[in-house]
Design a protein around this motif. Structure first.
Motif, mmCIF file in Angstrom:
data_model
loop_
_atom_site.group_PDB
_atom_site.id
_atom_site.type_symbol
_atom_site.label_atom_id
_atom_site.label_comp_id
_atom_site.label_asym_id
_atom_site.label_seq_id
_atom_site.Cartn_x
_atom_site.Cartn_y
_atom_site.Cartn_z
ATOM 1 N N GLY A 124 40.756 39.863 47.060
ATOM 2 C CA GLY A 124 41.248 41.187 47.402
ATOM 3 C C GLY A 124 40.704 42.313 46.561
ATOM 4 N N MET A 125 39.718 42.033 45.698
ATOM 5 C CA MET A 125 39.130 43.084 44.864
ATOM 6 C C MET A 125 38.103 43.875 45.666
ATOM 7 N N ASN A 126 38.028 45.187 45.385
ATOM 8 C CA ASN A 126 36.944 45.969 45.979
ATOM 9 C C ASN A 126 35.699 45.836 45.111
ATOM 10 N N ARG A 127 34.589 46.443 45.549
ATOM 11 C CA ARG A 127 33.312 46.274 44.855
ATOM 12 C C ARG A 127 33.374 46.765 43.405
ATOM 13 N N ALA A 128 34.037 47.890 43.176
ATOM 14 C CA ALA A 128 34.142 48.437 41.824
ATOM 15 C C ALA A 128 34.951 47.517 40.924
ATOM 16 N N GLN A 129 36.045 46.962 41.447
ATOM 17 C CA GLN A 129 36.879 46.062 40.662
ATOM 18 C C GLN A 129 36.144 44.768 40.333
ATOM 19 N N VAL A 130 35.383 44.273 41.289
ATOM 20 C CA VAL A 130 34.605 43.059 41.043
ATOM 21 C C VAL A 130 33.628 43.288 39.895
ATOM 22 N N THR A 185 33.644 45.674 37.421
ATOM 23 C CA THR A 185 34.230 45.967 36.112
ATOM 24 C C THR A 185 35.024 44.793 35.534
ATOM 25 N N LYS A 186 35.669 44.015 36.389
ATOM 26 C CA LYS A 186 36.553 42.953 35.905
ATOM 27 C C LYS A 186 35.903 41.574 35.847
ATOM 28 N N VAL A 187 34.852 41.371 36.647
ATOM 29 C CA VAL A 187 34.246 40.037 36.717
ATOM 30 C C VAL A 187 32.797 40.024 36.240
ATOM 31 N N ILE A 188 32.022 40.999 36.678
ATOM 32 C CA ILE A 188 30.575 40.948 36.468
ATOM 33 C C ILE A 188 30.130 41.563 35.151
ATOM 34 N N LEU A 189 30.702 42.719 34.786
ATOM 35 C CA LEU A 189 30.171 43.521 33.677
ATOM 36 C C LEU A 189 30.103 42.749 32.368
ATOM 37 N N ILE A 239 23.313 55.652 21.759
ATOM 38 C CA ILE A 239 24.646 55.939 22.291
ATOM 39 C C ILE A 239 24.574 56.528 23.703
ATOM 40 N N LEU A 240 23.571 57.373 23.944
ATOM 41 C CA LEU A 240 23.464 58.046 25.240
ATOM 42 C C LEU A 240 22.706 57.227 26.286
ATOM 43 N N SER A 241 21.675 56.506 25.867
ATOM 44 C CA SER A 241 20.814 55.836 26.838
ATOM 45 C C SER A 241 21.401 54.531 27.371
ATOM 46 N N LEU A 242 22.229 53.858 26.593
ATOM 47 C CA LEU A 242 22.808 52.597 27.077
ATOM 48 C C LEU A 242 23.723 52.816 28.289
ATOM 49 N N PRO A 243 24.733 53.686 28.196
ATOM 50 C CA PRO A 243 25.559 53.911 29.398
ATOM 51 C C PRO A 243 24.779 54.549 30.541
ATOM 52 N N LEU A 244 23.840 55.454 30.220
ATOM 53 C CA LEU A 244 23.022 56.051 31.265
ATOM 54 C C LEU A 244 22.174 54.972 31.939
ATOM 55 N N GLY A 245 21.661 54.053 31.155
ATOM 56 C CA GLY A 245 20.863 52.964 31.711
ATOM 57 C C GLY A 245 21.664 52.100 32.667
ATOM 58 N N LEU A 246 22.932 51.842 32.316
ATOM 59 C CA LEU A 246 23.792 51.064 33.207
ATOM 60 C C LEU A 246 24.032 51.806 34.518
ATOM 61 N N LEU A 247 24.273 53.112 34.427
ATOM 62 C CA LEU A 247 24.465 53.918 35.628
ATOM 63 C C LEU A 247 23.208 53.919 36.493
ATOM 64 N N VAL A 248 22.050 54.082 35.860
ATOM 65 C CA VAL A 248 20.786 54.080 36.596
ATOM 66 C C VAL A 248 20.564 52.726 37.271
ATOM 67 N N ALA A 249 20.933 51.644 36.590
ATOM 68 C CA ALA A 249 20.783 50.310 37.172
ATOM 69 C C ALA A 249 21.625 50.161 38.431
ATOM 70 N N LEU A 250 22.845 50.688 38.393
ATOM 71 C CA LEU A 250 23.721 50.610 39.569
ATOM 72 C C LEU A 250 23.166 51.446 40.719
ATOM 73 N N GLY A 272 28.028 33.966 44.528
ATOM 74 C CA GLY A 272 29.313 33.347 44.806
ATOM 75 C C GLY A 272 30.449 33.978 44.029
ATOM 76 N N GLN A 273 30.137 34.512 42.826
ATOM 77 C CA GLN A 273 31.179 35.160 42.031
ATOM 78 C C GLN A 273 31.634 36.460 42.684
ATOM 79 N N TRP A 274 30.685 37.207 43.251
ATOM 80 C CA TRP A 274 31.039 38.425 43.976
ATOM 81 C C TRP A 274 31.934 38.075 45.171
ATOM 82 N N GLU A 275 31.510 37.056 45.905
ATOM 83 C CA GLU A 275 32.239 36.686 47.120
ATOM 84 C C GLU A 275 33.629 36.152 46.801
ATOM 85 N N ALA A 276 33.726 35.357 45.724
ATOM 86 C CA ALA A 276 35.020 34.806 45.349
ATOM 87 C C ALA A 276 35.987 35.909 44.921
#
Length: 221
Positions: free
Chosen positions: A131-137, A139-143, A35-46, A122-126
């Motif tokens: 008009g999405m910022n990096r965080a929106q891209v 959470t809404k497209v990549i994650l 429960i703790l390491s999965l979200p922490l791992g995602l944060l560390v990856a970013l 290309g997905q990031w660029e599209a």
């Protein structure tokens, strides 16, 4: 091998009670670490992918240390270092959990980083063109795509986690393995260890089944 327990229902029942108590610590450590390491791992990856060297370089070093040294040494390091910092004893299970979370977060971070890097630029660029910022891209497209891609490698680490929980015996915590070992030492019979092995096998079979279903449901077209 002498049938000390399997030939005596009362002894077998008492053994199962001992193993059940140890299993509680095993399951707690497993679940809490996951429960703790999965979200922490995602944060560390970013953070590992950050363009800022003062963030990226320390994170890279942390991952190197966690993946490059044995988990049992990390458990000892946390267990003996925290009391020195605090100036008082520290709970053994808490110290072990910290070591497990830090260790597995590093492994999950590399899995998540690989998943993120596998997404076409290309997905990031599209998405940015819409008009999405990096965080929106992210959470809404990549994650969601990343989560679908990392199911199998994450499942391999989770299976390893089930077995690694036995390392808690190094700091005197009674888990499933320690309970079985104590019973074996008392009786001279190997039956407790074999029964504990079957329990570990059952746990990993359950984990494998869960992730197999997740993989089928998340399979990329």
């Amino acid at each position: 091998m002498t049938m000390t327990y399997l030939a005596d229902a009362d002894k077998l029942l008492r053994l199962l009670e001992q193993l059940w108590k140890g299993l509680g610590n095993t399951l707690y450590l497993f679940a809490a670490t996951l429960i703790l390491s999965l979200p922490l791992g995602l944060l560390v990856a970013l953070l590992r992918r950050s363009r800022l060297p003062f963030l990226r370089l320390p994170i890279s070093f942390y991952i190197l240390i966690m993946r490059g040294t044995p988990l049992i040494l990390q458990i000892f390091a946390v267990y003996f270092t925290i009391p020195l910092i605090l100036g008082r004893p520290f709970d053994r299970m808490a110290a072990t959990l910290i070591a497990f979370v830090l260790n597995y977060a590093a492994y999950f971070a590399e899995i998540f980083r690989g998943g993120i890097d596998s997404i076409a630029k290309g997905q990031w660029e599209a998405a940015k063109a819409l008009g999405m910022n990096r965080a929106q891209v992210f959470t809404k497209v990549i994650l969601m795509q990343v989560l679908r891609r990392v199911v199998l490698p994450v499942s391999n680490e989770v299976i390893t986690l089930v077995k690694d929980t036995a390392l808690v015996t190094a700091v005197g915590i009674v888990d499933l393995y320690r309970a079985a070992k104590n019973a074996t030492s008392t009786s001279g019979s190997l039956e407790p260890l074999f029964i504990a092995g079957l329990v570990y096998l059952l746990l990993n079979a359950m984990v494998t089944g869960v992730f197999s279903r997740l993989h089928k449901r998340s399979a990329l077209p």
